[in-house]
Motif scaffolding. Structure first.
Motif, PDB file in Angstrom:
ATOM      1  N   SER A  76      -0.377   3.430   9.805  1.00  0.00           N
ATOM      2  CA  SER A  76      -0.828   4.721   9.312  1.00  0.00           C
ATOM      3  C   SER A  76      -0.300   5.014   7.912  1.00  0.00           C
ATOM      4  O   SER A  76      -0.933   5.727   7.164  1.00  0.00           O
ATOM      5  CB  SER A  76      -0.401   5.825  10.276  1.00  0.00           C
ATOM      6  OG  SER A  76       0.931   5.609  10.664  1.00  0.00           O
ATOM      7  N   GLY A  77       0.823   4.434   7.569  1.00  0.00           N
ATOM      8  CA  GLY A  77       1.382   4.759   6.274  1.00  0.00           C
ATOM      9  C   GLY A  77       0.771   3.979   5.122  1.00  0.00           C
ATOM     10  O   GLY A  77       0.949   4.340   3.979  1.00  0.00           O
ATOM     11  N   ARG A  78       0.030   2.938   5.456  1.00  0.00           N
ATOM     12  CA  ARG A  78      -0.425   2.070   4.371  1.00  0.00           C
ATOM     13  C   ARG A  78      -1.690   2.610   3.737  1.00  0.00           C
ATOM     14  O   ARG A  78      -2.673   2.848   4.416  1.00  0.00           O
ATOM     15  CB  ARG A  78      -0.709   0.683   4.915  1.00  0.00           C
ATOM     16  CG  ARG A  78       0.494   0.099   5.636  1.00  0.00           C
ATOM     17  CD  ARG A  78       0.318  -1.367   5.799  1.00  0.00           C
ATOM     18  NE  ARG A  78       1.410  -1.885   6.635  1.00  0.00           N
ATOM     19  CZ  ARG A  78       1.559  -3.161   6.891  1.00  0.00           C
ATOM     20  NH1 ARG A  78       0.721  -4.035   6.396  1.00  0.00           N
ATOM     21  NH2 ARG A  78       2.544  -3.560   7.632  1.00  0.00           N
ATOM     22  N   SER A  79      -1.658   2.735   2.442  1.00  0.00           N
ATOM     23  CA  SER A  79      -2.868   3.249   1.801  1.00  0.00           C
ATOM     24  C   SER A  79      -3.833   2.113   1.472  1.00  0.00           C
ATOM     25  O   SER A  79      -5.009   2.342   1.294  1.00  0.00           O
ATOM     26  CB  SER A  79      -2.508   4.015   0.527  1.00  0.00           C
ATOM     27  OG  SER A  79      -1.825   3.146  -0.349  1.00  0.00           O
ATOM     28  N   GLY A  80      -3.360   0.898   1.408  1.00  0.00           N
ATOM     29  CA  GLY A  80      -4.261  -0.232   1.218  1.00  0.00           C
ATOM     30  C   GLY A  80      -4.877  -0.261  -0.167  1.00  0.00           C
ATOM     31  O   GLY A  80      -4.332   0.279  -1.118  1.00  0.00           O
ATOM     32  N   ARG A  81      -6.030  -0.861  -0.265  1.00  0.00           N
ATOM     33  CA  ARG A  81      -6.664  -1.063  -1.555  1.00  0.00           C
ATOM     34  C   ARG A  81      -7.695   0.009  -1.842  1.00  0.00           C
ATOM     35  O   ARG A  81      -8.497   0.339  -1.014  1.00  0.00           O
ATOM     36  CB  ARG A  81      -7.341  -2.420  -1.600  1.00  0.00           C
ATOM     37  CG  ARG A  81      -6.417  -3.542  -1.294  1.00  0.00           C
ATOM     38  CD  ARG A  81      -7.075  -4.549  -0.419  1.00  0.00           C
ATOM     39  NE  ARG A  81      -7.861  -3.906   0.633  1.00  0.00           N
ATOM     40  CZ  ARG A  81      -7.325  -3.426   1.730  1.00  0.00           C
ATOM     41  NH1 ARG A  81      -6.035  -3.477   1.939  1.00  0.00           N
ATOM     42  NH2 ARG A  81      -8.099  -2.869   2.641  1.00  0.00           N
ATOM     43  N   ARG A  82      -7.648   0.454  -3.033  1.00  0.00           N
ATOM     44  CA  ARG A  82      -8.494   1.556  -3.437  1.00  0.00           C
ATOM     45  C   ARG A  82      -9.684   1.069  -4.258  1.00  0.00           C
ATOM     46  O   ARG A  82     -10.780   1.577  -4.151  1.00  0.00           O
ATOM     47  CB  ARG A  82      -7.646   2.515  -4.270  1.00  0.00           C
ATOM     48  CG  ARG A  82      -8.194   3.877  -4.465  1.00  0.00           C
ATOM     49  CD  ARG A  82      -7.077   4.818  -4.864  1.00  0.00           C
ATOM     50  NE  ARG A  82      -6.148   5.052  -3.761  1.00  0.00           N
ATOM     51  CZ  ARG A  82      -6.311   6.037  -2.892  1.00  0.00           C
ATOM     52  NH1 ARG A  82      -7.336   6.844  -2.993  1.00  0.00           N
ATOM     53  NH2 ARG A  82      -5.440   6.217  -1.927  1.00  0.00           N
ATOM     54  N   GLY A  83      -9.425   0.027  -5.053  1.00  0.00           N
ATOM     55  CA  GLY A  83     -10.423  -0.367  -6.054  1.00  0.00           C
ATOM     56  C   GLY A  83     -11.781  -0.690  -5.477  1.00  0.00           C
ATOM     57  O   GLY A  83     -12.792  -0.164  -5.906  1.00  0.00           O
ATOM     58  N   CYS A 119       9.664 -14.793  14.356  1.00  0.00           N
ATOM     59  CA  CYS A 119       8.202 -14.823  14.186  1.00  0.00           C
ATOM     60  C   CYS A 119       7.856 -15.296  12.787  1.00  0.00           C
ATOM     61  O   CYS A 119       8.665 -15.166  11.859  1.00  0.00           O
ATOM     62  CB  CYS A 119       7.636 -13.429  14.408  1.00  0.00           C
ATOM     63  SG  CYS A 119       7.784 -12.906  16.121  1.00  0.00           S
ATOM     64  N   PRO A 120       6.644 -15.836  12.598  1.00  0.00           N
ATOM     65  CA  PRO A 120       6.201 -16.203  11.247  1.00  0.00           C
ATOM     66  C   PRO A 120       6.205 -14.971  10.361  1.00  0.00           C
ATOM     67  O   PRO A 120       6.003 -13.858  10.848  1.00  0.00           O
ATOM     68  CB  PRO A 120       4.767 -16.719  11.458  1.00  0.00           C
ATOM     69  CG  PRO A 120       4.642 -16.974  12.914  1.00  0.00           C
ATOM     70  CD  PRO A 120       5.612 -16.092  13.606  1.00  0.00           C
ATOM     71  N   PRO A 121       6.432 -15.176   9.051  1.00  0.00           N
ATOM     72  CA  PRO A 121       6.495 -14.003   8.170  1.00  0.00           C
ATOM     73  C   PRO A 121       5.174 -13.221   8.176  1.00  0.00           C
ATOM     74  O   PRO A 121       4.099 -13.792   8.340  1.00  0.00           O
ATOM     75  CB  PRO A 121       6.766 -14.605   6.792  1.00  0.00           C
ATOM     76  CG  PRO A 121       6.725 -16.073   6.936  1.00  0.00           C
ATOM     77  CD  PRO A 121       6.624 -16.434   8.377  1.00  0.00           C
ATOM     78  N   GLU A 122       5.309 -11.914   8.020  1.00  0.00           N
ATOM     79  CA  GLU A 122       4.132 -11.035   7.981  1.00  0.00           C
ATOM     80  C   GLU A 122       3.269 -11.363   6.770  1.00  0.00           C
ATOM     81  O   GLU A 122       3.772 -11.735   5.710  1.00  0.00           O
ATOM     82  CB  GLU A 122       4.595  -9.586   7.843  1.00  0.00           C
ATOM     83  CG  GLU A 122       5.338  -9.058   9.049  1.00  0.00           C
ATOM     84  CD  GLU A 122       4.412  -8.453  10.066  1.00  0.00           C
ATOM     85  OE1 GLU A 122       3.446  -7.780   9.644  1.00  0.00           O
ATOM     86  OE2 GLU A 122       4.619  -8.663  11.277  1.00  0.00           O
ATOM     87  N   GLN A 123       1.977 -11.182   6.931  1.00  0.00           N
ATOM     88  CA  GLN A 123       1.059 -11.317   5.802  1.00  0.00           C
ATOM     89  C   GLN A 123       0.564  -9.923   5.416  1.00  0.00           C
ATOM     90  O   GLN A 123       0.536  -9.020   6.248  1.00  0.00           O
ATOM     91  CB  GLN A 123      -0.135 -12.202   6.187  1.00  0.00           C
ATOM     92  CG  GLN A 123       0.265 -13.616   6.551  1.00  0.00           C
ATOM     93  CD  GLN A 123       0.937 -14.337   5.411  1.00  0.00           C
ATOM     94  OE1 GLN A 123       0.577 -14.160   4.256  1.00  0.00           O
ATOM     95  NE2 GLN A 123       1.954 -15.139   5.724  1.00  0.00           N
ATOM     96  N   PRO A 124       0.189  -9.740   4.137  1.00  0.00           N
ATOM     97  CA  PRO A 124      -0.245  -8.403   3.730  1.00  0.00           C
ATOM     98  C   PRO A 124      -1.541  -7.998   4.440  1.00  0.00           C
ATOM     99  O   PRO A 124      -2.459  -8.809   4.576  1.00  0.00           O
ATOM    100  CB  PRO A 124      -0.475  -8.538   2.220  1.00  0.00           C
ATOM    101  CG  PRO A 124      -0.662  -9.999   2.005  1.00  0.00           C
ATOM    102  CD  PRO A 124       0.158 -10.704   3.052  1.00  0.00           C
ATOM    103  N   VAL A 125      -1.585  -6.751   4.891  1.00  0.00           N
ATOM    104  CA  VAL A 125      -2.811  -6.262   5.530  1.00  0.00           C
ATOM    105  C   VAL A 125      -3.939  -6.256   4.509  1.00  0.00           C
ATOM    106  O   VAL A 125      -3.802  -5.756   3.398  1.00  0.00           O
ATOM    107  CB  VAL A 125      -2.603  -4.841   6.100  1.00  0.00           C
ATOM    108  CG1 VAL A 125      -3.931  -4.280   6.586  1.00  0.00           C
ATOM    109  CG2 VAL A 125      -1.597  -4.878   7.220  1.00  0.00           C
ATOM    110  N   THR A 165      -4.435 -10.188  -0.261  1.00  0.00           N
ATOM    111  CA  THR A 165      -4.042  -9.713  -1.579  1.00  0.00           C
ATOM    112  C   THR A 165      -5.280  -9.493  -2.419  1.00  0.00           C
ATOM    113  O   THR A 165      -6.197 -10.314  -2.430  1.00  0.00           O
ATOM    114  CB  THR A 165      -3.116 -10.726  -2.255  1.00  0.00           C
ATOM    115  OG1 THR A 165      -3.611 -12.033  -1.951  1.00  0.00           O
ATOM    116  CG2 THR A 165      -1.718 -10.599  -1.728  1.00  0.00           C
ATOM    117  N   ALA A 166      -5.297  -8.385  -3.133  1.00  0.00           N
ATOM    118  CA  ALA A 166      -6.514  -7.988  -3.833  1.00  0.00           C
ATOM    119  C   ALA A 166      -6.768  -8.826  -5.064  1.00  0.00           C
ATOM    120  O   ALA A 166      -7.888  -8.933  -5.524  1.00  0.00           O
ATOM    121  CB  ALA A 166      -6.425  -6.519  -4.204  1.00  0.00           C
ATOM    122  N   ASP A 167      -5.699  -9.451  -5.608  1.00  0.00           N
ATOM    123  CA  ASP A 167      -5.882 -10.104  -6.907  1.00  0.00           C
ATOM    124  C   ASP A 167      -6.341 -11.551  -6.786  1.00  0.00           C
ATOM    125  O   ASP A 167      -6.428 -12.262  -7.768  1.00  0.00           O
ATOM    126  CB  ASP A 167      -4.592 -10.007  -7.729  1.00  0.00           C
ATOM    127  CG  ASP A 167      -3.396 -10.508  -6.929  1.00  0.00           C
ATOM    128  OD1 ASP A 167      -3.579 -10.743  -5.705  1.00  0.00           O
ATOM    129  OD2 ASP A 167      -2.317 -10.664  -7.513  1.00  0.00           O
TER     130      ASP A 167
END
Lengths: 403, 247, 664
Positions: free
Chosen positions: A10-17, A385-391, A394-396
């Protein structure tokens, strides 16, 4: 009663572009009079933030048709608005009685036909390209859609007991794999949809539909069932986790190992025993490397999930439980075990905690529930556990804009 | 104008017979010249074509599934082509007697009308009886409604047709009854004609069903391709042919 | 044999004084037994509007549930019932019968006829429709409201996955409604082909009659597919066949392959379902094509092309059903073919939009409420049409399918299209129905609230779709990011409700103290305005003779000023429909005869009859017998519920009584 902990993301604003980019439509719709501040609130389910070549192809087509439509929209609305303003009644004279104009009508029959042809050609091209790509994919995942969760098999990766690696609701893909999902159901229709990775495909009972893409961008991608499949249709979410190959391999290796156990629990040569409180769960849930091996899986599995419930191997590494209904933590696991049907309406799993008069089976007590929660959370690789990946990936990462 | 003459020439002059009786032909009784009820029957038959089309498409989709799953009995094992040919011939003959019934009443021949209507009803009943016998035989040989997909789609399709014939027989008997009670006039030949339209339609549908269900072996249908493709093509082809035929 | 035919006036030299209608025109019984197309039209309109309000309330509850994440206003089961019943009710019980209300009231008047071809069949259609609507909604009382979606995809509808009566209420309700729709369509096809006033060639037909005709043909050809599909579904549910199930499931959940295929349901359903979309929208196109010329004071631009466009849309409508199935994995070739055919439909639709605008171009536009709603359709339908073209692009559709983008699309088409036009039609023809004008001030308030509310409710759904929100989700979490636009959409929905309230207020006000309309308040051109408002029970004292498409304008302003109509001959199946020796009787004298007030004459009209009602009650009982508990009676090899058996007997009694009833 509705019991639902706040979602983990809920806290993640994620990608806007990406979202904002496709919203010039809003600007065109001044008539709606919306204040546009905040309209680009991003979603991990966004259709317009592609993270694979395939999704980019579709995005390219979408932008083509979107801008053409926007052009036509502006043209037609301008024509209408101008006409309405220009020809409002100013006197009681009768205007000239025009019955039609063949040439004009022919023109606005032919011009749209040409425009549509211009859309149709790339459309057909992408359709056939994507169909051909299904044939070439080499990383196979079999998907079995259930009411209301997902079972994933890696048929080419051996697990334990001469079965492939089997997991539920969260599927891991090594980065760069050309993956094809075989979509199967032995119950009702479902649809397999990970918006950032591909368009959706229906899971048709008795058919084997395929979904292919190349998993280029590491990340966690949210998936959802998009074909109405009964009472808990809204709570049949899943995740596709694209991670570097070494992480994936480590996860597979851990899958084949018995889970790390606390000292008190008996251990045989290569199989550990689940705690006694897990006894009734054994019939339906498998955990590789333990004595929980009885459950059915795959196409012939029981439709009511009797003896065929989600595989719980390495459950401690999953982000959510109940196909997206709760974040995976101790409190929520306890909540799930104590209030199964309230947390997720329609679920076939019996409530083992509540007494019979409340509709449960009354088989386990508070202490056992807590013990179970601890045990389930302990199901993770010895090295963590395996490292988390970005939700949302990655946008770039640069993906080509055209097919 | 104390007693205004009202022009009722146009809109409601429906029955062809009346117009002829009164010798008014400069204004056709209906805009198209076709009687309301006859046009209604044509519209109904258009619709009924789609009903049968949907069922035939279903049958063509499923007729081979019994073999695919290895669950008999299969069509090839169970059909008695000579027997069904005879009952198809009986139904064809009933179309002939229907034509004769119409011809009789158009000449004002009451007795002829009743004889030929009864003959048609009798032939229709023979067909339905034959179907009953056939169904009973099939059930004895182990093909029930739910035995396999072939059975399900076969019984529903041919049963639907049998229901049509049964309703037709009741209709014909009603016409005989009316003729006996009041006498059907020459002008009422339209009632017979409309019943005839229905009867001939049901007859033609049987020719299609007989060909597709009984005569064409399954293998030929299977050659079209995967069942999925065959399904799509049969649905789409039906659509096109129906639309082309009726527009 | 007495027939179900419209009773014959005796013809004598073309004109005659005929018997006075003797039956009562007041009281409940007169409504139950009426065969007057105008009264049946009103019955359709009132009951359909009631269903419209009901479905609207269901929509408000849906919107309330989605107003914020993790909401628990209604549970999942209730939510699933609500969206199923909202869709089913809006489509089959609101928009379709509201169209029928106009068909019934307006079409015979526009044809210059005294009734439809089969008045008793018409009454039967209405009562059967009402029976079907009541059966569907009785499910709420039985706490077994359908919950499988309006499109009822098998195998979710199978006895195993839906063991309750929910699916049966839906299937049987739709079957009954199908009978009603088919009967009404046969009637209107015959009426429009056969009962045109002298001189009214097919190419002089008011365009609303054209849309009625083509919608009727669509119903006649599309409904059989769903009737068969529902019948096969009932076989699956009641006898254990597996037409639509790939697996037979034992009670304990074990499965065995059956050879059936759930895709067959989709094919049959959408072969019906896509033409159904045009069944919903084409009446709206017809209404708008009537309204725009009147308030532009110009004839319809490109009448012939408009007719061909409707026909083309209808024809193509049978060749695009697979675009509902692009994600079912049919393979690239069918996908490409149906992508192309779907795009084709945009062409005639675009022509219609542009021709309507061209009708206004150069006109003298008066913005009555009816005109505002008509222009609203032209503008809003364009948005729905453009997003429709997006769905034809298969790869893009794999994103949009089953998300709120599609929900936005079809609400722009069905609300921005059908509902707007139907309200336009209500404002336009209200004086024809009642003799009074709806208040224009309140009407405009209604329009603007509804217009803003509509866009507020449905435009954000495009964004929700792009954010990946699937349809038929009873709830969503905070992580989804779907909150904002759902909240906006809910606000819009309540604004729409406010607009509808203003409309109801307007109706109430008009009944209390509405302005008298006069016979032709809008200076309209088509034949329904040639008689008084409301029309007498016999519609026209003298059947008009039609020499032009816009006869009243020619009458009033002269043929010269009216200009050349560009006649086009139409030949269908060898019957020349468009040509004809057209008697050019002096229009002015005709008008005098038409309007003379004179009580000294009788026109023979069909007697009221209770047999159609009886037959419909029988059908309703038969269907209900299969749904509610009642003792079964063995009939030969099968057992039939006694109520069903009784219903069938009542139905047969009704039909035979009707057939042998003395003609008038």
């Amino acid at each position: 009663m509705r019991l639902r902990a706040p979602g983990r993301f809920s806290g993640r604003s994620g990608r806007r572009g990406g979202v904002a980019r496709a919203f010039p439509l809003v600007a065109l719709l001044a008539v709606v009079g919306l204040v546009l501040a905040g309209c680009g609130e991003a979603s991990p389910y966004s259709q317009i933030t592609p993270r694979t070549e395939k999704a980019s192809d579709i995005q390219w087509l979408y932008e083509l048709i979107f801008w053409l439509a926007a052009l036509v929209f502006v043209g037609v609305q301008a024509f209408i608005i101008y006409t309405v303003l220009r020809w409002r009644r100013r006197n009681e004279d009768r205007p000239e009685q025009i019955h039609g104009n063949r040439r004009l009508e022919l023109a606005w029959t032919i011009i749209p036909a040409v425009v549509l042809l211009a859309i149709f050609i790339p459309t057909a091209q992408v359709i056939f390209d994507h169909a051909a790509a299904e044939e070439e994919a080499d990383f196979v995942v079999d998907v079995y859609a259930k009411q209301w969760w997902w079972e994933f098999h890696y048929p080419d990766i051996p697990g334990v007991n001469e079965k492939p690696v089997i997991t539920a609701n969260e599927v891991r893909i090594p980065q760069g794999a050309d993956v094809v999902f075989n979509l199967r159901s032995n119950n009702v229709y479902h649809a397999f949809y990970v918006p950032q990775l591909s368009g959706k495909n229906d899971v048709v009972p008795g058919h084997n539909n395929k979904m292919q893409f190349v998993a280029d961008t590491p990340g966690e991608y949210f998936g959802e069932c998009t074909e109405y499949c009964g009472i808990a249709h809204a709570w049949m979410r899943f995740k596709v986790i694209v991670e570097p190959e070494e992480n994936f391999n480590a996860w597979v290796a851990a899958y084949r190992q018995p889970p790390p156990v606390a000292d008190a629990r008996p251990e045989t040569a290569d199989v550990v025993e689940a705690p006694a409180s897990f006894g009734t769960c054994l019939a339906c849930h498998n955990i590789s490397g333990t004595n929980a091996v009885a459950a059915q899986d795959g196409y012939q599995a029981n439709v009511l999930s009797q003896g065929a419930a989600p595989n719980l191997t390495l459950l401690g590494c999953r982000d959510h439980i109940g196909a997206g209904v709760l974040e995976n933590n101790r409190d929520n696991l306890i909540q799930w075990l104590k209030n199964t049907k309230e947390v997720k309406s329609g679920t076939y799993m019996p409530n083992y905690y509540q007494p019979a008069e409340q509709g449960g089976l009354g088989a386990i007590n508070d202490q056992q529930v807590e013990e179970l929660a601890d045990y389930l959370l302990s199901l993770k690789p010895a090295g963590g556990c395996p490292p988390e990946q970005p939700v949302g990936g990655t946008a770039d990462v640069s993906l080509s804009d055209a097919p | 104008m104390a007693t205004t003459a009202i022009d009722v020439r146009t809109a409601h002059g429906a029955g062809g017979g009346h117009v002829e009786e009164h010798g008014h032909s400069e204004h056709p009784p209906t805009s198209t010249g076709m009687d309301h009820r006859k046009l209604l029957m044509w519209a109904f038959l258009t619709s009924d074509t789609m009903f049968f089309g949907s069922l035939i498409a279903t049958y063509l989709t499923y007729r081979g599934r019994a073999e695919d799953l290895g669950e008999g009995p299969y069509p090839s094992e169970i059909f008695d082509i000579p027997f069904t040919s005879v009952s198809a011939f009986v139904l064809l003959m009933s179309s002939l007697t229907m034509v004769l019934a119409l011809a009789a009443i158009q000449k004002g021949n009451q007795r002829g009308l009743r004889i030929w209507l009864l003959a048609t009803a009798l032939l229709g009943s023979m067909f339905v009886g034959g179907q009953y016998f056939e169904f009973t035989e099939f059930v004895h040989e182990g093909l029930g409604l739910t035995t396999n997909m072939f059975g399900s789609s076969f019984y529903v399709l041919t049963g639907f047709h049998g229901a049509h014939v049964t309703i037709g027989v009741i209709w014909l008997l009603t016409l005989v009854f009316v003729s006996l009670r009041g006498g059907t006039t020459q002008g009422d030949s339209l009632d017979v004609e409309i019943a005839g339209l229905y009867w001939h339609f049901v007859d033609i549908v049987w020719i299609v069903i007989f060909t597709l269900v009984y005569l064409i072996p399954y293998e030929e249908v299977a050659d079209v391709g995967a069942s999925e493709a065959a399904h799509l093509i049969s649905t789409f082809g039906r659509e096109l042919s129906v639309i082309n035929g009726l527009w | 044999m007495a027939s179900i035919l419209y009773p014959q006036p005796q013809l004598q030299g073309g004109t005659q004084t005929v018997a006075r209608p003797r039956h009562s025109t007041r009281g409940l019984w007169s409504w139950l037994t009426t065969v007057d197309h105008k009264r049946i039209g009103i019955l359709y309109g009132v009951s359909a509007f009631a269903f419209f309000l009901l479905a609207g309330l269901e929509a408000l509850v849906i919107r309330m549930q989605l107003v914020r994440p993790e909401n628990s206003l209604v549970g999942e089961q209730r939510y699933n019932e609500l969206f199923t019943m909202h869709g089913t009710t809006m489509i089959f019980l609101a928009v379709m019968p509201l169209g029928s209300a106009f068909f019934n009231y307006i079409v015979p008047l526009q044809l210059g006829a005294r009734d439809v071809a089969f008045p008793r069949l018409n009454a039967f259609s209405f009562w059967t429709f009402l029976a079907g609507g009541l059966i569907l909604n009785l499910s709420w009382l039985a706490n077994a409201a359908p919950d499988q979606g309006w499109y009822g995809y098998a195998p979710l509808t199978s006895k195993f996955f839906s063991p309750g009566d929910n699916v049966d209420y839906w299937a049987l309700g739709l079957q009954v409604l199908g009978i009603a729709s088919l009967a009404a369509s046969f009637n209107f096809i015959v009426t429009i082909f056969n009962m045109r006033a002298p001189g009214m060639t097919m190419m002089r037909l008011p365009i609303f009659c054209w849309s009625t005709l083509i919608v009727s043909v669509l119903i006649v050809m599309a409904f059989p597919a769903i009737t068969i599909a529902l019948a096969l579904l009932s076989f699956d549910r009641f006898t254990g066949t597996s037409f639509f199930a790939a697996f037979n499931v034992a009670a304990d959940g074990a499965i065995v392959a059956s050879g059936g295929d759930p895709l067959l349901w989709q094919h049959l359903f959408w072969v019906f379902g896509h033409p159904e979309v045009y069944i919903l929208i084409l009446p709206a196109f017809g209404i708008v094509s009537e309204i725009i010329p009147v308030f532009s004071r110009k004839p319809l631009f490109g009448y012939a092309v408009m007719v061909y466009a409707i026909a083309a849309i209808a024809f193509l409508g049978f060749g695009v059903w697979v675009h509902h199935m692009f994600t079912t994995g049919l393979g690239p070739t069918p996908d490409a073919i149906f992508s192309g055919s779907t795009m084709l439909i945009a062409i005639p639709t675009g022509v219609k939009i542009l021709n309507w605008t061209a009708t206004m171009w150069g006109g003298s536009l008066k913005f009555t409420t009816a005109m505002l709603f008509a222009i609203g359709l032209v503008s809003q339908f364009t948005i729905g049409g453009l997003s429709g073209v997006m769905h034809a692009v298969v790869p893009v559709d794999t994103h949009h399918q089953d998300t709120y983008f599609v929900v936005a699309h079809f609400h722009y088409v069905l609300f921005g299209g059908s509902i707007f036009a139907l309200f336009g039609g209500i404002y336009y023809w209200w004086p024809k129905f009642t003799g009074k004008l709806l208040d224009e001030g309140l009407g405009k308030i209604h329009f603007w609230i509804q217009f803003v509310g509509f866009n507020l409710a449905f435009f954000p759904m495009h964004f929700l779709g792009l954010q990946g929100m699937p349809r038929r989700y009873s709830g969503y979490g905070r992580e989804s990011g779907w909150w904002l636009w759902n909240a906006v959409s809910t606000a819009g929905a309540f604004l729409i409700a406010l607009g509808i309230l203003v409309f109801l207020l307007n109706v109430a006000r008009t009944f209390a103290k509405g302005e008298r309309a006069g016979d032709n308040p809008w200076d309209a051109a088509t034949p329904e305005w040639m008689t008084s408002s409301p029309p007498p029970v016999y519609n026209f004292r003298q059947i008009p003779t039609i020499s032009h498409r816009d006869p009243l304008w020619v009458e009033k302003y002269g043929a010269e000023a009216h200009g050349d109509e560009q006649e086009l001959d139409v030949t269908i199946a060898g019957v020349t429909l468009a040509k004809g020796e057209v008697p050019d009787e002096a229009p002015v004298e005709q008008a005098e005869t038409r309007v003379q007030a004179d009580d000294e004459f009788d026109i023979h009209l069909p007697n009221p009859s209770y047999y159609p009602l009886l037959a419909s009650i029988g059908i309703g009982m038969a269907a209900l017998g299969l749904l509610v508990a009642n003792p079964a009676l063995p009939i030969g090899a099968i057992e039939l519920p006694s109520l069903t058996l009784a219903g069938l007997l009542v139905m047969v009694t009704g039909i035979y009584g009707w057939s042998f009833e003395p003609a008038g």
